[in-house]
Design a protein around this motif. Structure first.
Motif, PDB file in Angstrom:
ATOM      1  N   ILE A   1      74.321  11.730  30.281  1.00  0.00           N
ATOM      2  CA  ILE A   1      74.400  12.277  31.636  1.00  0.00           C
ATOM      3  C   ILE A   1      73.878  11.270  32.655  1.00  0.00           C
ATOM      4  O   ILE A   1      74.493  11.034  33.696  1.00  0.00           O
ATOM      5  CB  ILE A   1      73.628  13.615  31.720  1.00  0.00           C
ATOM      6  CG1 ILE A   1      74.383  14.699  30.946  1.00  0.00           C
ATOM      7  CG2 ILE A   1      73.408  14.036  33.178  1.00  0.00           C
ATOM      8  CD1 ILE A   1      73.584  15.968  30.715  1.00  0.00           C
ATOM      9  N   VAL A   2      72.744  10.657  32.353  1.00  0.00           N
ATOM     10  CA  VAL A   2      72.155   9.682  33.272  1.00  0.00           C
ATOM     11  C   VAL A   2      73.067   8.468  33.448  1.00  0.00           C
ATOM     12  O   VAL A   2      73.267   7.982  34.566  1.00  0.00           O
ATOM     13  CB  VAL A   2      70.753   9.256  32.772  1.00  0.00           C
ATOM     14  CG1 VAL A   2      70.224   8.063  33.542  1.00  0.00           C
ATOM     15  CG2 VAL A   2      69.790  10.417  32.867  1.00  0.00           C
TER      16      VAL A   2
ATOM     17  N   ASN B   1      76.336   8.356  33.037  1.00  0.00           N
ATOM     18  CA  ASN B   1      77.513   8.779  33.794  1.00  0.00           C
ATOM     19  C   ASN B   1      77.202   8.919  35.286  1.00  0.00           C
ATOM     20  O   ASN B   1      78.005   8.524  36.135  1.00  0.00           O
ATOM     21  CB  ASN B   1      78.073  10.081  33.243  1.00  0.00           C
ATOM     22  CG  ASN B   1      78.762   9.894  31.914  1.00  0.00           C
ATOM     23  OD1 ASN B   1      79.119   8.782  31.536  1.00  0.00           O
ATOM     24  ND2 ASN B   1      78.927  10.977  31.183  1.00  0.00           N
ATOM     25  N   ARG B   2      76.032   9.446  35.603  1.00  0.00           N
ATOM     26  CA  ARG B   2      75.649   9.572  37.020  1.00  0.00           C
ATOM     27  C   ARG B   2      75.501   8.198  37.649  1.00  0.00           C
ATOM     28  O   ARG B   2      75.927   7.971  38.777  1.00  0.00           O
ATOM     29  CB  ARG B   2      74.348  10.356  37.145  1.00  0.00           C
ATOM     30  CG  ARG B   2      74.529  11.827  36.995  1.00  0.00           C
ATOM     31  CD  ARG B   2      73.246  12.565  37.262  1.00  0.00           C
ATOM     32  NE  ARG B   2      73.428  13.976  37.012  1.00  0.00           N
ATOM     33  CZ  ARG B   2      72.457  14.798  36.665  1.00  0.00           C
ATOM     34  NH1 ARG B   2      71.226  14.362  36.534  1.00  0.00           N
ATOM     35  NH2 ARG B   2      72.714  16.062  36.446  1.00  0.00           N
TER      36      ARG B   2
ATOM     37  N   GLY C   1      78.682   6.804  38.504  1.00  0.00           N
ATOM     38  CA  GLY C   1      79.431   7.577  39.479  1.00  0.00           C
ATOM     39  C   GLY C   1      80.554   8.396  38.878  1.00  0.00           C
ATOM     40  O   GLY C   1      81.434   8.854  39.591  1.00  0.00           O
ATOM     41  N   GLU C   2      80.540   8.605  37.584  1.00  0.00           N
ATOM     42  CA  GLU C   2      81.635   9.314  36.919  1.00  0.00           C
ATOM     43  C   GLU C   2      81.551  10.814  37.079  1.00  0.00           C
ATOM     44  O   GLU C   2      82.550  11.500  36.928  1.00  0.00           O
ATOM     45  CB  GLU C   2      81.653   8.956  35.427  1.00  0.00           C
ATOM     46  CG  GLU C   2      82.022   7.501  35.195  1.00  0.00           C
ATOM     47  CD  GLU C   2      81.955   7.137  33.732  1.00  0.00           C
ATOM     48  OE1 GLU C   2      81.765   8.028  32.886  1.00  0.00           O
ATOM     49  OE2 GLU C   2      82.102   5.942  33.435  1.00  0.00           O
ATOM     50  N   ASP C   3      80.379  11.370  37.386  1.00  0.00           N
ATOM     51  CA  ASP C   3      80.281  12.814  37.456  1.00  0.00           C
ATOM     52  C   ASP C   3      80.860  13.399  38.736  1.00  0.00           C
ATOM     53  O   ASP C   3      81.158  14.566  38.820  1.00  0.00           O
ATOM     54  CB  ASP C   3      78.831  13.271  37.282  1.00  0.00           C
ATOM     55  CG  ASP C   3      77.914  12.795  38.401  1.00  0.00           C
ATOM     56  OD1 ASP C   3      78.240  11.742  38.994  1.00  0.00           O
ATOM     57  OD2 ASP C   3      76.908  13.452  38.660  1.00  0.00           O
ATOM     58  N   ALA C   4      81.065  12.581  39.782  1.00  0.00           N
ATOM     59  CA  ALA C   4      81.586  13.115  41.044  1.00  0.00           C
ATOM     60  C   ALA C   4      82.840  12.398  41.510  1.00  0.00           C
ATOM     61  O   ALA C   4      83.229  12.497  42.661  1.00  0.00           O
ATOM     62  CB  ALA C   4      80.499  13.003  42.123  1.00  0.00           C
TER      63      ALA C   4
ATOM     64  N   SER D   1      76.634   3.809  42.600  1.00  0.00           N
ATOM     65  CA  SER D   1      75.355   4.250  42.055  1.00  0.00           C
ATOM     66  C   SER D   1      74.595   5.035  43.109  1.00  0.00           C
ATOM     67  O   SER D   1      74.688   4.751  44.297  1.00  0.00           O
ATOM     68  CB  SER D   1      74.555   3.023  41.618  1.00  0.00           C
ATOM     69  OG  SER D   1      73.325   3.416  41.094  1.00  0.00           O
ATOM     70  N   ARG D   2      73.829   6.001  42.644  1.00  0.00           N
ATOM     71  CA  ARG D   2      73.015   6.810  43.585  1.00  0.00           C
ATOM     72  C   ARG D   2      71.570   6.542  43.404  1.00  0.00           C
ATOM     73  O   ARG D   2      71.035   6.355  42.412  1.00  0.00           O
ATOM     74  CB  ARG D   2      73.268   8.292  43.349  1.00  0.00           C
ATOM     75  CG  ARG D   2      74.660   8.643  43.684  1.00  0.00           C
ATOM     76  CD  ARG D   2      74.925  10.083  43.442  1.00  0.00           C
ATOM     77  NE  ARG D   2      76.356  10.179  43.463  1.00  0.00           N
ATOM     78  CZ  ARG D   2      77.037  11.193  43.040  1.00  0.00           C
ATOM     79  NH1 ARG D   2      76.428  12.209  42.546  1.00  0.00           N
ATOM     80  NH2 ARG D   2      78.326  11.219  43.110  1.00  0.00           N
TER      81      ARG D   2
END
Length: 82
Positions: free
Chosen positions: A65-66, A68-69, A72-75, A81-82
């Motif tokens: 999950i981390v 992927n976040r 930027g794949e989750d949105a 990157s966030r």
């Protein structure tokens, strides 16, 4: 030897000799017993809190999950990157 007995012996010896962390294990009659004192007791408690293999699956999922976040794949924001 019961775990409680070994734990008491390990704790007494560690305190007597000023050792902050100690771990001991014995095997007698085909039975393994381990005991810890101090910070090393976390290593003993960790596996008891999770059924066999469950913790690795849980941590692998969290890591995925981390990653992927971060990618930027989750949105749908691939590469941002966030």
């Amino acid at each position: 030897m019961p775990r409680e007995t070994l734990t008491g012996l390990v704790s007494q010896a560690a305190e007597k000799f000023g050792v902050p962390d100690a771990m001991a294990g014995i095997r007698h009659g085909g039975q393994d017993t381990q005991a810890c004192h101090g910070v090393t007791s976390l290593a003993e408690a960790f596996p008891r809190n999770y059924p066999e293999g469950q913790w690795i699956s849980r941590e692998r999922n969290r890591l995925t999950i981390v990653i992927n976040r971060a990618a930027g794949e989750d949105a749908g924001n691939e590469g941002i990157s966030r």
